[in-house]
Design an enzyme around this catalytic site. Structure first.
Site, short mmCIF file in Angstrom:
data_model
loop_
_atom_site.label_atom_id
_atom_site.label_comp_id
_atom_site.label_asym_id
_atom_site.label_seq_id
_atom_site.Cartn_x
_atom_site.Cartn_y
_atom_site.Cartn_z
NE ARG A 1 47.44 64.62 53.11
CZ ARG A 1 47.21 65.68 52.02
NH1 ARG A 1 46.22 66.32 52.20
NH2 ARG A 1 48.09 66.02 51.28
CG HIS B 1 41.19 66.70 49.46
ND1 HIS B 1 42.14 65.83 49.59
CD2 HIS B 1 41.92 67.89 49.38
CE1 HIS B 1 43.20 66.22 50.15
NE2 HIS B 1 43.11 67.47 49.84
#
Lengths: 314, 314
Positions: free
Chosen positions: A229, A277
């Site tokens: 993350r 991502h």
């Protein structure tokens, strides 16, 4: 569509919501699968498959019995009070996603080990200069996070000849893999790793774990790959480490705010490689099968393997 | 140094000549190993390990009995009349070089399959956009050239889940690998391959083989990886194919003139990735062992496996 079936509703801001609805309708025919905006009667909703869902979903569905995330990281759901502690929360563990992430980590490892990064910079300057490199068997890669994802990455790298070691917050024994835990263990792994790959869950213990202290422990000229993350990383510390030569490159797939804002300095740092991502794009077809199985297990009163432990945070 | 030993002389313009000399002295203690400029008496030279050697070496050494190349491609030696047909010529087949080339080919394959190329271009524009991709099992890679190098590449790609097919000029049967040969076979392989990897020897038959006709046979948006020789490629055809979208990227490690001249348009084509002939840097330590074995075999009157067939050209 059978009006009497219980409703499984899909709520996500992604543009593939309809692909998820179709895949879930096929994988879970015992439900009336609807996008959240099209759910006929909130009282009939017993399950939901979600990513950043609206608060309304939880407020309006009195009979909701299970919440399944459409991804592996669930910290955004744990932060929300609407997702009541009594509601079983599941995270997505899809073998195709795991395989995709492991392959991306191998791609990033080879990108740095074989100096594609350096040859890209040289090409811009039309500079012809060969660099020798350590072979895989001489290159130690440290994997931070030894869940399903971290273990798959470690296994794939080892199959490709790399020396792999691992770190997890709590001690974990894995056959044939040297592992460390705790904060001393983290420094031990960093000091041995030419390349660090982080696939940690985001918890209070792991926030900002990729910081200047960690980079200072690494060998000169190391590389960082982050697919956990964005909040694991302290971007200013990374850029400082790259500018002093402590690190020589970073491949980042995750950011505190996504999409990464246009004015973020990470975009144009010459040693930072930004991916949107995309390391483990979830696959509705295979993901829906895993989600259907998890939801069924909860409704049968069983405890599925990918049930989130709210204390632990993942 | 024993003055009576036969001399093995090393002649190469590379900057690692001294590393080769040291490694050969260790691997072949039955010789007095000398750099060409330091050979004491040309009449004592019985063997040489060379890359672009001076003509003088062949003219001055009446007792030279074997020539070993310091690399895998020997077309530059075959073109020279000094390397008389009666002199056994060997090419370097070093397991470490082979492994390095195969790993580089895997790195390049993953670079394109996982769209690192596209994300690099997006990063320059600060554009955040995910692209789905075919998984390895859905991606066919065609390997052109099925010698030691091509077979090692095919094996490594298969171990990493890719669909692999192969082509060679003459028919070759390899267990478990679909292969084609001849010019019809070349088009058949191209038409099935999302990525083509060329590791061909340079001969009259393979010069300019990577041309517009070949690219036209490939699926839209394919990729080319060339690690054979620069003269296999028709650069203008490649750039035309990239500009029309027929191909979407090329990774080139070899060029007709090396270093690639500063004014060559390949340097700044946005879909061409230039590497400085670094895919398989030869390793003096392991290479010297292979060279010593080859030279010994010739001097014993045996026929070593890596003896060049001058008719065939490699």
């Amino acid at each position: 569509m059978a009006a009497s079936l219980p409703v499984l509703t899909v709520a996500t801001p992604w543009d593939n919501a309809e692909a998820w609805r179709t895949a879930l309708a096929e994988a879970a025919p015992e439900f009336d699968v609807r996008l959240w905006g099209e759910a006929p009667d909130p009282a009939r909703v017993v399950a939901c498959a979600v990513w950043h869902p609206p608060a309304l979903l939880f407020e309006r569905c009195p009979n909701l019995r299970v919440v399944h995330a459409l991804g592996a990281g669930v910290e955004h759901l744990l932060q929300r009070s609407e997702v009541r502690p009594d509601l079983p929360l599941l995270r997505l563990v899809d073998p195709v996603m795991t395989e995709r992430l492991a392959q991306w980590a191998l791609a990033g490892t080879l990108f740095f080990q074989r100096r594609f990064d350096r040859y890209l910079r040289q090409q811009r300057e039309r500079r012809w200069l060969r660099h020798d490199h350590e072979d895989a068997g001489e290159t130690t890669v440290g994997v931070l996070g030894l869940g399903v994802m971290g273990r798959a990455i470690a296994a794939l790298l080892r199959r490709n000849g790399f020396q792999v070691i691992g770190w997890s917050r709590l001690p974990k024994e894995l056959p044939g893999l040297g592992t460390w835990s705790g904060s001393d263990g983290l420094r031990a792994v960093a000091s041995r790793s030419a390349i660090l790959i982080a696939v940690l869950p985001l918890t209070g213990d792991t926030r900002s774990i990729l910081d200047g202290d960690l980079f200072a422990a690494m060998p000169e000229g190391g590389f960082l790959i982050n697919a956990g993350r964005g909040d694991h990383l302290v971007p200013a510390d990374l850029m400082a480490a790259l500018d002093t030569g402590r690190l020589d490159g970073a491949l980042l797939d995750v950011f505190p705010v996504e999409p990464l804002p246009a004015d973020d300095p990470l975009w144009h740092h010459p040693k930072v490689f930004v991916h949107p991502h995309a390391a483990a794009i979830s696959n509705p077809r295979t993901g829906a099968i895993a989600i259907a199985e998890g939801i069924r297990a909860v409704l049968r009163g069983e405890r599925p393997a990918n049930l989130v432990d709210r204390e632990r945070g993942y």
